[in-house]
Design an enzyme around this catalytic site. Structure first.
Site, PDB file in Angstrom:
ATOM      1  N   ASN A 178      83.279  76.555  60.802  1.00 16.51           N
ATOM      2  CA  ASN A 178      82.171  76.291  59.882  1.00 16.51           C
ATOM      3  C   ASN A 178      81.193  75.266  60.431  1.00 16.51           C
ATOM      4  O   ASN A 178      80.503  74.586  59.671  1.00 16.51           O
ATOM      5  CB  ASN A 178      82.704  75.841  58.511  1.00 16.51           C
ATOM      6  CG  ASN A 178      83.619  76.866  57.888  1.00 16.51           C
ATOM      7  OD1 ASN A 178      83.306  78.059  57.895  1.00 16.51           O
ATOM      8  ND2 ASN A 178      84.758  76.427  57.391  1.00 16.51           N
ATOM      9  N   ARG A 179      81.146  75.162  61.751  1.00 15.43           N
ATOM     10  CA  ARG A 179      80.246  74.229  62.445  1.00 15.43           C
ATOM     11  C   ARG A 179      80.504  72.771  62.076  1.00 15.43           C
ATOM     12  O   ARG A 179      79.628  71.912  62.200  1.00 15.43           O
ATOM     13  CB  ARG A 179      78.773  74.602  62.220  1.00 15.43           C
ATOM     14  CG  ARG A 179      78.443  76.044  62.629  1.00 15.43           C
ATOM     15  CD  ARG A 179      76.976  76.277  62.810  1.00 15.43           C
ATOM     16  NE  ARG A 179      76.421  75.513  63.921  1.00 15.43           N
ATOM     17  CZ  ARG A 179      76.542  75.836  65.212  1.00 15.43           C
ATOM     18  NH1 ARG A 179      77.235  76.919  65.567  1.00 15.43           N
ATOM     19  NH2 ARG A 179      75.988  75.095  66.131  1.00 15.43           N
ATOM     20  N   LEU A 180      81.722  72.476  61.641  1.00 15.94           N
ATOM     21  CA  LEU A 180      82.129  71.089  61.383  1.00 15.94           C
ATOM     22  C   LEU A 180      82.704  70.522  62.679  1.00 15.94           C
ATOM     23  O   LEU A 180      83.880  70.155  62.769  1.00 15.94           O
ATOM     24  CB  LEU A 180      83.147  71.033  60.240  1.00 15.94           C
ATOM     25  CG  LEU A 180      82.719  71.693  58.922  1.00 15.94           C
ATOM     26  CD1 LEU A 180      83.816  71.540  57.872  1.00 15.94           C
ATOM     27  CD2 LEU A 180      81.412  71.091  58.425  1.00 15.94           C
ATOM     28  N   HIS A 181      81.870  70.487  63.697  1.00 11.35           N
ATOM     29  CA  HIS A 181      82.333  70.192  65.048  1.00 11.35           C
ATOM     30  C   HIS A 181      82.826  68.752  65.170  1.00 11.35           C
ATOM     31  O   HIS A 181      82.520  67.884  64.353  1.00 11.35           O
ATOM     32  CB  HIS A 181      81.219  70.457  66.058  1.00 11.35           C
ATOM     33  CG  HIS A 181      80.654  71.832  65.976  1.00 11.35           C
ATOM     34  ND1 HIS A 181      81.431  72.959  65.884  1.00 11.35           N
ATOM     35  CD2 HIS A 181      79.359  72.270  65.956  1.00 11.35           C
ATOM     36  CE1 HIS A 181      80.663  74.034  65.830  1.00 11.35           C
ATOM     37  NE2 HIS A 181      79.397  73.639  65.862  1.00 11.35           N
TER      38      HIS A 181
END
Length: 202
Positions: A178-181
């Site tokens: 979820n692009r919660l890098h």
């Protein structure tokens, strides 16, 4: 991997680089040591290209090039650069920034003569980044050098050398759902000081 904590260890960044690099050597299909090298033109415009990492240690990250090439001239005019490793197979990247220093003639000789003979000839024959009237001109130079040095090592051109980047900033980036890098930045101003680190918002 737990979602609520960083997966990038608070450790020595050189040790962490080595761990990631070894994993990349196992997973990348080609050239896990490929890295983008960013320099600046005399006007301050960004300039970037891919090069190969040839040595790494706590002293820094080393690559070799023709110092009369565009990149070499930009480096000599401004001895600072940035590197980027992007390992798509691992969904990871590492950004490295810091000052450059030129390797010794002995180091440059040793690496140049560790290359395959055809690569030595190809480098010695090249006026890298200069206009080339036609490809045959370059091939003729290669053939002439092969005749001039029919066996053994080819002398290293004086302008063919290496540069070592001593990092002041090393940032590790890890893809997460979820692009919660995940990002952790290590930095130090004094090369003899301890590294400080912090997480960064993705």
């Amino acid at each position: 991997m737990e979602r609520d904590r960083s997966a990038i260890a608070q450790t020595d960044p050189f040790a962490l680089f080595e761990e990631w690099f070894q994993q990349a050597r196992e997973s990348e299909p080609n050239d896990p040591n490929a890295m983008a090298l960013a320099t600046a033109t005399p006007e301050g415009a960004p300039s970037v290209r891919m090069v190969l990492l040839k040595d790494r240690s706590p002293d820094g990250f080393t690559f070799y090039t023709n110092a009369q090439s565009r990149k070499g001239e930009e480096i000599r005019a401004n001895m600072q650069a940035a590197l980027l490793f992007h390992w798509k197979s691992l969904r990871r990247q590492i950004r490295i920034e810091g000052p450059l220093s030129e390797v010794s003639a002995e180091e440059a000789d040793a690496y140049f003569h560790s290359r395959p003979r055809d690569s030595q000839i190809g480098s010695a024959a090249s006026d890298q980044s200069r206009p080339l009237p036609d490809r045959q001109t370059y091939l003729d130079r290669i053939e002439e050098l092969a005749r001039l040095y029919p066996e053994g090592d080819v002398p290293r051109p004086a302008h063919w050398t290496g540069f070592r980047l001593r990092p002041r900033r090393i940032e590790f980036w890890l893809d997460r759902p979820n692009r919660l890098h995940d990002r952790r930045l290590f930095q130090r101003v004094d090369p003899h000081a301890d590294w400080a680190d912090t997480l960064l918002y993705p």
